[in-house]
Motif scaffolding. Structure first.
Motif, PDB file in Angstrom:
ATOM      1  N   LEU A 156       0.808  -1.224   0.000  1.00 24.16           N
ATOM      2  CA  LEU A 156       0.000   0.000   0.000  1.00 24.16           C
ATOM      3  C   LEU A 156       0.840   1.272   0.000  1.00 24.16           C
ATOM      4  N   ALA A 157       2.109   1.160   0.402  1.00 19.46           N
ATOM      5  CA  ALA A 157       2.970   2.348   0.427  1.00 19.46           C
ATOM      6  C   ALA A 157       4.416   1.899   0.587  1.00 19.46           C
ATOM      7  N   TRP A 158       5.328   2.747   0.137  1.00 25.79           N
ATOM      8  CA  TRP A 158       6.743   2.506   0.396  1.00 25.79           C
ATOM      9  C   TRP A 158       7.506   3.823   0.380  1.00 25.79           C
ATOM     10  N   GLY A 159       8.653   3.811   1.072  1.00 29.77           N
ATOM     11  CA  GLY A 159       9.563   4.938   1.075  1.00 29.77           C
ATOM     12  C   GLY A 159      10.982   4.430   0.888  1.00 29.77           C
ATOM     13  N   TRP A 160      11.776   5.183   0.168  1.00 36.16           N
ATOM     14  CA  TRP A 160      13.151   4.782  -0.176  1.00 36.16           C
ATOM     15  C   TRP A 160      14.025   6.020  -0.003  1.00 36.16           C
ATOM     16  N   LEU A 161      14.886   6.020   0.997  1.00 41.16           N
ATOM     17  CA  LEU A 161      15.715   7.180   1.325  1.00 41.16           C
ATOM     18  C   LEU A 161      17.082   7.037   0.671  1.00 41.16           C
ATOM     19  N   ASP A 162      17.406   7.960  -0.221  1.00 37.74           N
ATOM     20  CA  ASP A 162      18.712   7.990  -0.870  1.00 37.74           C
ATOM     21  C   ASP A 162      19.535   9.063  -0.160  1.00 37.74           C
ATOM     22  N   PRO A 163      20.631   8.671   0.500  1.00 40.26           N
ATOM     23  CA  PRO A 163      21.355   9.618   1.341  1.00 40.26           C
ATOM     24  C   PRO A 163      21.895  10.805   0.544  1.00 40.26           C
ATOM     25  N   PRO A 164      21.983  11.972   1.203  1.00 37.38           N
ATOM     26  CA  PRO A 164      21.678  12.098   2.634  1.00 37.38           C
ATOM     27  C   PRO A 164      20.226  12.467   2.953  1.00 37.38           C
ATOM     28  N   ASP A 165      19.472  12.988   1.965  1.00 35.05           N
ATOM     29  CA  ASP A 165      18.166  13.538   2.328  1.00 35.05           C
ATOM     30  C   ASP A 165      17.128  13.457   1.215  1.00 35.05           C
ATOM     31  N   SER A 166      17.338  12.618   0.206  1.00 37.32           N
ATOM     32  CA  SER A 166      16.404  12.524  -0.909  1.00 37.32           C
ATOM     33  C   SER A 166      15.466  11.342  -0.704  1.00 37.32           C
ATOM     34  N   LEU A 167      14.170  11.612  -0.724  1.00 36.15           N
ATOM     35  CA  LEU A 167      13.171  10.568  -0.481  1.00 36.15           C
ATOM     36  C   LEU A 167      12.362  10.285  -1.736  1.00 36.15           C
ATOM     37  N   MET A 168      12.316   9.022  -2.127  1.00 34.04           N
ATOM     38  CA  MET A 168      11.343   8.541  -3.107  1.00 34.04           C
ATOM     39  C   MET A 168      10.238   7.847  -2.327  1.00 34.04           C
ATOM     40  N   LEU A 169       9.007   8.032  -2.723  1.00 32.07           N
ATOM     41  CA  LEU A 169       7.907   7.365  -2.044  1.00 32.07           C
ATOM     42  C   LEU A 169       6.762   7.150  -3.008  1.00 32.07           C
ATOM     43  N   GLN A 170       5.914   6.210  -2.641  1.00 35.52           N
ATOM     44  CA  GLN A 170       4.680   5.969  -3.381  1.00 35.52           C
ATOM     45  C   GLN A 170       3.640   5.495  -2.396  1.00 35.52           C
ATOM     46  N   VAL A 171       2.429   5.995  -2.562  1.00 31.65           N
ATOM     47  CA  VAL A 171       1.328   5.655  -1.661  1.00 31.65           C
ATOM     48  C   VAL A 171       0.089   5.380  -2.509  1.00 31.65           C
ATOM     49  N   ASP A 172      -0.587   4.291  -2.200  1.00 31.99           N
ATOM     50  CA  ASP A 172      -1.832   3.959  -2.880  1.00 31.99           C
ATOM     51  C   ASP A 172      -2.823   5.118  -2.698  1.00 31.99           C
ATOM     52  N   PRO A 173      -3.356   5.688  -3.786  1.00 34.75           N
ATOM     53  CA  PRO A 173      -4.304   6.803  -3.639  1.00 34.75           C
ATOM     54  C   PRO A 173      -5.535   6.449  -2.816  1.00 34.75           C
ATOM     55  N   ASP A 174      -5.856   5.152  -2.694  1.00 33.26           N
ATOM     56  CA  ASP A 174      -6.988   4.745  -1.863  1.00 33.26           C
ATOM     57  C   ASP A 174      -6.641   4.733  -0.380  1.00 33.26           C
ATOM     58  N   HIS A 175      -5.374   4.935  -0.039  1.00 33.59           N
ATOM     59  CA  HIS A 175      -4.929   4.973   1.355  1.00 33.59           C
ATOM     60  C   HIS A 175      -4.040   6.196   1.573  1.00 33.59           C
ATOM     61  N   PRO A 176      -4.553   7.400   1.315  1.00 31.83           N
ATOM     62  CA  PRO A 176      -3.718   8.604   1.382  1.00 31.83           C
ATOM     63  C   PRO A 176      -3.158   8.872   2.765  1.00 31.83           C
ATOM     64  N   GLU A 177      -3.813   8.347   3.825  1.00 30.56           N
ATOM     65  CA  GLU A 177      -3.333   8.581   5.182  1.00 30.56           C
ATOM     66  C   GLU A 177      -1.937   8.010   5.410  1.00 30.56           C
ATOM     67  N   LEU A 178      -1.558   7.006   4.613  1.00 29.65           N
ATOM     68  CA  LEU A 178      -0.239   6.395   4.789  1.00 29.65           C
ATOM     69  C   LEU A 178       0.895   7.317   4.353  1.00 29.65           C
ATOM     70  N   ALA A 179       0.601   8.373   3.609  1.00 31.42           N
ATOM     71  CA  ALA A 179       1.649   9.318   3.233  1.00 31.42           C
ATOM     72  C   ALA A 179       2.299   9.908   4.468  1.00 31.42           C
ATOM     73  N   HIS A 180       1.507  10.180   5.509  1.00 29.64           N
ATOM     74  CA  HIS A 180       2.066  10.737   6.737  1.00 29.64           C
ATOM     75  C   HIS A 180       2.947   9.719   7.441  1.00 29.64           C
ATOM     76  N   ASP A 181       2.593   8.445   7.385  1.00 32.46           N
ATOM     77  CA  ASP A 181       3.417   7.399   7.988  1.00 32.46           C
ATOM     78  C   ASP A 181       4.774   7.305   7.287  1.00 32.46           C
ATOM     79  N   VAL A 182       4.746   7.351   5.955  1.00 31.01           N
ATOM     80  CA  VAL A 182       5.991   7.263   5.201  1.00 31.01           C
ATOM     81  C   VAL A 182       6.872   8.470   5.485  1.00 31.01           C
TER      82      VAL A 182
END
Length: 306
Positions: free
Chosen positions: A72-98
């Motif tokens: 439903l969601a994932w986050g991938w941190l590329d050092p030192p501070d670049s974040l790739m993420l994806q969140v299922d649009p049907d579960h937008p609340e998970l964006a805050h978790d990521v």
């Protein structure tokens, strides 16, 4: 791994953490499902980024949220501070978790997060958490075209040829051509070879241009998503000593035809869209691609204690 229940669901929401992008297929599962809505994060793009992170697993933490085996969601941190993420649009609340996970993993550094304009649920979450949209600076234009009425592959100068990679020498030459094209050392022969063993790589979609002497001087790497019948270019390059010969146009056109032969209906490519680097985008537009969205970079707030 952290288990928790959301909104009274009987199936537990799980967060799986890794030192590197070990859950690539789980990430690609979500990318396949959300691609029709966002037109962003093609499965091939994820494999390409995985290739660039090889041998840096302990530097690139990832987290994947699943429920009942479904990503439903994932986050991938590329050092030192670049974040790739994806969140299922049907579960937008998970964006805050990521974002909360990544903010902790970044150890106080303000995060830089790139999202597409079509990912409105991520834009909303970033703005609610106080992230600021960068007004200036580089951004990516996301272009696409139908795989119909394709132009013929342009004729190459005498002695040049388009083909798939045949052997270890070609693999080494393809990696060397990338380093020359981008002035980067990240694509080694070993990384390119390992990427060729990763799903969904298909050798007939990864074409090179050879010079009269036989060395690889240009290339277009194609990736294909069978579920969405969509091919993607990632990456495309030409050795500086062989530019302005029409090699990139020819090899990209050849890959478009290769996509069509395997059943593709659409092709995409992400290219710099800002005025500082306009040439690739002009090339793709001249080949019939049009922009359907663009990326935006959001920057997190620095904590007062930093």
């Amino acid at each position: 791994m952290l288990d928790r229940k959301l909104f009274g669901s009987m199936a537990p929401m799980q967060r799986h953490e890794h030192a590197g992008p070990m859950a690539l297929r789980a990430m690609q599962d979500l990318a396949t499902r959300t691609f029709p809505a966002t037109g962003y994060r093609h499965i091939g793009d994820l494999t390409w980024n995985w290739c660039l992170s090889l041998d840096r697993d302990d530097e690139c933490p990832t987290a994947v949220w699943t429920e009942g085996g479904r990503t439903l969601a994932w986050g991938w941190l590329d050092p030192p501070d670049s974040l790739m993420l994806q969140v299922d649009p049907d579960h937008p609340e998970l964006a805050h978790d990521v974002l909360a996970w990544a903010e902790r993993a970044a150890v106080g550094r303000p995060l830089h997060v790139e999202v597409a304009g079509t990912e409105s649920h991520l834009v909303e979450a970033l703005e609610k958490r106080g992230y600021t949209r960068a007004v200036d600076g580089p951004f990516m234009a996301c272009l696409d075209r139908a795989l119909t009425e394709l132009p013929e592959v342009p004729r190459l100068p005498d002695g040049y040829a388009i083909r798939a990679q045949h052997d270890d020498t070609d693999v080494a030459g393809r990696a060397a051509a990338h380093r020359a094209a981008f002035g980067s050392t990240r694509v080694t022969t070993e990384r390119h070879a390992r990427m060729r063993d990763a799903w969904p790589y298909r050798p007939e979609l990864d074409l090179v241009v050879t010079a009269p002497a036989g060395d690889v001087v240009a290339y277009c790497q194609g990736w294909y998503d069978e579920v969405n019948a969509t091919g993607a270019f990632e990456p495309v390059g030409t050795h500086p000593d062989h530019r302005r010969l029409g090699l990139a146009r020819a090899v990209c056109t050849a890959v478009l035809h290769a996509f069509a032969r395997v059943g593709g209906r659409r092709a995409i490519v992400c290219s710099r869209g800002d005025a500082a680097y306009p040439v690739p985008k002009r090339l793709y537009e001249s080949m019939g691609f049009t922009t359907h969205t663009r990326t935006h970079t959001f920057v997190g707030r620095r904590k007062p204690s930093d």
